[in-house]
Design a protein around this motif. Structure first.
Motif, PDB file in Angstrom:
ATOM      1  N   PHE A  44      12.007  12.550   1.393  1.00 14.57           N
ATOM      2  CA  PHE A  44      10.501  12.454   1.620  1.00 14.57           C
ATOM      3  C   PHE A  44       9.740  11.543   0.624  1.00 14.57           C
ATOM      4  N   ARG A  45      10.343  11.827  -0.352  1.00 14.52           N
ATOM      5  CA  ARG A  45       9.619  10.639  -1.685  1.00 14.52           C
ATOM      6  C   ARG A  45       9.772   9.131  -1.320  1.00 14.52           C
ATOM      7  N   ILE A  46      11.113   9.058  -0.785  1.00 15.33           N
ATOM      8  CA  ILE A  46      11.364   7.517  -0.193  1.00 15.33           C
ATOM      9  C   ILE A  46      10.667   7.229   0.894  1.00 15.33           C
ATOM     10  N   ILE A  47      10.585   8.077   1.809  1.00 13.05           N
ATOM     11  CA  ILE A  47       9.517   7.644   3.107  1.00 13.05           C
ATOM     12  C   ILE A  47       8.090   7.621   2.571  1.00 13.05           C
ATOM     13  N   ASP A  48       7.560   8.394   1.632  1.00 10.43           N
ATOM     14  CA  ASP A  48       5.954   8.336   1.154  1.00 10.43           C
ATOM     15  C   ASP A  48       5.983   6.748   0.353  1.00 10.43           C
ATOM     16  N   GLU A  49       7.358   6.709  -0.374  1.00  6.26           N
ATOM     17  CA  GLU A  49       7.183   5.210  -1.354  1.00  6.26           C
ATOM     18  C   GLU A  49       7.266   4.415  -0.190  1.00  6.26           C
ATOM     19  N   LEU A  50       7.956   4.003   0.573  1.00  6.34           N
ATOM     20  CA  LEU A  50       7.937   2.960   1.774  1.00  6.34           C
ATOM     21  C   LEU A  50       6.660   2.808   2.424  1.00  6.34           C
ATOM     22  N   ALA A  51       6.047   3.903   2.889  1.00  2.14           N
ATOM     23  CA  ALA A  51       4.771   3.983   3.617  1.00  2.14           C
ATOM     24  C   ALA A  51       3.746   3.207   2.666  1.00  2.14           C
ATOM     25  N   SER A  52       3.708   3.825   1.244  1.00  2.00           N
ATOM     26  CA  SER A  52       2.675   3.168   0.527  1.00  2.00           C
ATOM     27  C   SER A  52       2.698   1.739   0.169  1.00  2.00           C
ATOM     28  N   GLN A  53       4.130   1.485   0.537  1.00  2.00           N
ATOM     29  CA  GLN A  53       4.327  -0.153   0.189  1.00  2.00           C
ATOM     30  C   GLN A  53       4.005  -0.852   1.443  1.00  2.00           C
ATOM     31  N   GLY A  54       3.622  -0.192   2.657  1.00  2.00           N
ATOM     32  CA  GLY A  54       3.166  -0.830   3.979  1.00  2.00           C
ATOM     33  C   GLY A  54       4.279  -0.650   5.084  1.00  2.00           C
ATOM     34  N   LEU A  55       5.290  -0.190   4.916  1.00  2.17           N
ATOM     35  CA  LEU A  55       6.441   0.105   6.021  1.00  2.17           C
ATOM     36  C   LEU A  55       5.829   1.011   6.703  1.00  2.17           C
ATOM     37  N   SER A  56       6.054   0.884   7.965  1.00  8.07           N
ATOM     38  CA  SER A  56       5.606   1.845   9.033  1.00  8.07           C
ATOM     39  C   SER A  56       6.727   2.585   9.582  1.00  8.07           C
ATOM     40  N   VAL A  57       6.761   3.918   9.676  1.00 12.59           N
ATOM     41  CA  VAL A  57       7.614   4.966   9.865  1.00 12.59           C
ATOM     42  C   VAL A  57       7.516   5.691  11.248  1.00 12.59           C
ATOM     43  N   VAL A  58       8.564   5.922  12.139  1.00 14.66           N
ATOM     44  CA  VAL A  58       8.491   6.916  13.199  1.00 14.66           C
ATOM     45  C   VAL A  58       9.476   7.871  12.767  1.00 14.66           C
ATOM     46  N   PHE A  59       9.045   9.256  12.657  1.00 13.69           N
ATOM     47  CA  PHE A  59       9.822  10.018  12.151  1.00 13.69           C
ATOM     48  C   PHE A  59       9.923  11.459  13.303  1.00 13.69           C
ATOM     49  N   ALA A  60      11.296  11.453  13.847  1.00 10.95           N
ATOM     50  CA  ALA A  60      11.495  12.255  14.856  1.00 10.95           C
ATOM     51  C   ALA A  60      12.369  13.435  14.251  1.00 10.95           C
ATOM     52  N   GLU A  78      10.154  -3.895   8.951  1.00  8.90           N
ATOM     53  CA  GLU A  78       8.494  -3.552   8.584  1.00  8.90           C
ATOM     54  C   GLU A  78       8.404  -2.109   9.544  1.00  8.90           C
ATOM     55  N   ILE A  79       9.327  -1.852  10.560  1.00  4.19           N
ATOM     56  CA  ILE A  79       9.184  -0.549  11.193  1.00  4.19           C
ATOM     57  C   ILE A  79      10.499   0.146  11.193  1.00  4.19           C
ATOM     58  N   LEU A  80      10.522   1.292  10.733  1.00  6.54           N
ATOM     59  CA  LEU A  80      11.680   1.921  10.318  1.00  6.54           C
ATOM     60  C   LEU A  80      11.616   3.373  11.346  1.00  6.54           C
ATOM     61  N   LEU A  81      12.604   3.430  12.030  1.00  7.87           N
ATOM     62  CA  LEU A  81      12.706   4.680  13.120  1.00  7.87           C
ATOM     63  C   LEU A  81      13.827   5.612  12.672  1.00  7.87           C
ATOM     64  N   LEU A  82      13.252   6.921  12.334  1.00  7.80           N
ATOM     65  CA  LEU A  82      14.292   7.891  11.761  1.00  7.80           C
ATOM     66  C   LEU A  82      14.482   8.896  12.826  1.00  7.80           C
ATOM     67  N   ASP A  83      15.534   9.037  13.331  1.00 10.64           N
ATOM     68  CA  ASP A  83      15.776  10.203  14.079  1.00 10.64           C
ATOM     69  C   ASP A  83      16.723  11.286  13.558  1.00 10.64           C
TER      70      ASP A  83
END
Length: 516
Positions: free
Chosen positions: A450-466, A430-435
């Motif tokens: 970036f497309r995958i991150i956008d798609e996942l966020a649109s589906q409700g996944l929360s992302v922390v991107f460093a 549910e929460i994805l941490l990307l370092d």
């Protein structure tokens, strides 16, 4: 104008390195297909291509790290015996690898000068070694504690140790494989100044990078590789970025745009809240919140605490303390990555080789490690199910499924990064941490990421991107948490999300009041 361009019309300089009909195969996958390549004396030659194009394989054959299956190789007119690193070093060739090649338990100084004679017979003079490192590091504009254990340094500092080692070798032919990956703006500027200094002494440099802006900035000539072959070589001034990208990809390229969260939707639900996060010696009382379907960027300079923050959230920092609220309910701080996964928090680490992969296993097995139940029966992996599961995850990341049978150690750095991200997605978090998820990834794969991150966020996944690439943080994020010296320096939203504002906060620069 570069020196080679200025000399247009004159006789081309003699080749420092000449490769002809080079062939190399790994596990049935042909990495190089009859490659012809020339590196001229005194030039900086940019080498670009997608992940798996063969760039690093060619570089390692030139350095002597790999044995070619067929072909011939010369350095300064003398034929080299393939796969003999000592002979290649004696020919004046040194390589700075994409992944740091360090002995973790040795000090920074001992790693840089490993194998060199700096002894008071019969013992190594630690004082001389440490002083030498400090002196060399100053010329590059880097601060490093010579006594610090290499394995405990941030990845950016580990990379710079490899750069220092390569520069101090005295080699006249220097191969740099993604030397700026995961470096912040200050470290990159130091690297560029160092390269400029080397060029004053007529050093010959083969420069491999996915950062096309720096390739154009530094290169005399640029060669494009695709699918294990050379596509074209031209003076840097004869390329445009779009033509270069299309040559790399073999197709038209469209820059993706991210559909960022609308403000009214962003405030709908807080999935995670952190208060007073502290990691002794690294973080001090950091607060943050994360909304469902949001991409929260983490911006800051190298050493700011970005990676420690994500590691603590993932359960990879056992000494971390703080208050953690998940979906409105306070839970104990995770002390292990397994507990973090139990909370629905998945982590893609910065140092993929040490923490993200089992290098001796195939790509397919690495991808399946977080969900072995999906590909096994009676305690045994089912190969057909394994390949189907891995290919389903990795195709989304523009990863060639045929490479899933290759051990992770033989894949390019970018493809290794994709394996880590793909495996992380396999846990259905549910929460994805990307370092540093785009470190060492080519422009096409970065766009896919970036497309995958956008798609996942649109589906409700929360992302922390460093990321050390502050432009990427600004591009992908809904909000940006800026940290520095282990502390939270502020949260940027809307129009305030800019590289300039991140740097102002990082350096403590006060904004000028707007004119009345």
């Amino acid at each position: 104008m570069s020196r080679n361009e200025a000399a247009a019309g004159e006789e081309a300089p003699a080749a420092a390195v000449l490769a002809q009909a080079i062939v190399k195969t790994f596990a049935g996958v042909q990495a190089l297909r009859g490659v012809d390549f020339e590196l001229r004396r005194g030039e900086l030659h940019g080498l670009v291509g997608e992940n798996g194009a063969g760039k690093s394989t060619l570089a390692k054959i030139i350095s002597g790290a790999y044995v070619m299956d067929d072909g011939t190789l010369w350095a300064n007119g003398a034929e080299l015996v393939s796969g003999n690193p000592r002979a290649h070093a004696d020919a004046g060739i040194a390589m700075i690898y994409q992944e740091p090649r360090l002995v973790p338990n040795l000090s920074a100084a001992e790693n840089v000068f490993l194998g060199q004679s700096m002894s008071r017979w019969p013992f190594v003079s630690r004082k001389r070694v440490r002083k030498r490192l400090v002196d060399v590091a100053k010329t590059v504009g880097i601060e490093v504690d010579p006594r610090a254990k290499a394995g405990e340094l941030p990845l950016a500092k580990q990379r710079m140790l490899d750069v220092i080692r390569g520069l101090d070798s005295g080699a006249q032919i220097l191969i740099m494989d993604e030397p700026s990956a995961a470096l912040g703006p200050l470290e990159r500027d130091s690297l560029y100044r160092t390269i400029a200094g080397l060029r004053e002494f007529d050093a010959t440099i083969l420069y491999i990078s996915h950062d096309l802006d720096e390739v154009f900035r530094l290169s005399d000539r640029i060669t494009v590789m695709r699918d294990g072959a050379i596509v074209d070589t031209r003076p840097a001034g004869d390329w445009s970025k779009r033509v270069l990208v299309e040559a790399m990809l073999g197709r038209d390229f469209q820059v993706p745009t991210r559909h960022k969260t609308e403000e009214d939707e962003a405030g709908a639900e807080e999935i995670l809240r952190v208060e007073g996060l502290t990691v002794p010696g690294a973080l001090e009382s950091v607060d943050l919140s994360l909304r469902r379907g949001e991409v929260l960027g983490v911006g800051g300079l190298v050493g700011s605490g970005r990676s420690t923050l994500l590691r603590a959230l993932a359960g990879a920092e056992p000494k971390a303390e703080g208050r953690l609220v998940l979906r409105g309910r306070e839970v104990p701080w995770p002390r292990t990555v397994r507990r973090g996964l139990g909370y629905g928090i998945a982590f893609s680490p910065e140092d993929r080789r040490r923490y993200g992969l089992v290098l001796g296993l195939t790509g397919a097995v690495n991808v399946a490690l977080t969900d072995t139940g999906a590909v096994s029966q009676g305690g045994f992996m089912r190969m057909r199910a394994l390949m189907r599961h891995a290919a389903g995850l990795m195709t989304r990341l523009a990863f060639n499924p045929t490479r899933l049978k290759v051990p992770a150690a033989f894949l390019s750095g970018g493809n290794q990064q994709k394996l880590v991200v793909g495996r992380t997605l396999g846990s259905k978090p549910e929460i994805l941490l990307l370092d540093e998820p785009t470190a060492g990834i080519d422009i096409g794969a970065k766009a896919d990421m970036f497309r995958i991150i956008d798609e996942l966020a649109s589906q409700g996944l929360s992302v922390v991107f460093a990321s050390s690439e502050l432009e990427e943080v600004v591009e992908i994020s809904d909000r940006i948490l800026v940290i520095g010296r282990g502390r939270s320096l502020g949260v940027l939203e809307g129009e305030s999300c800019s590289v300039q504002r991140i740097l102002e906060l990082a350096f403590g620069v006060e904004q000028e009041p707007e004119a009345a």
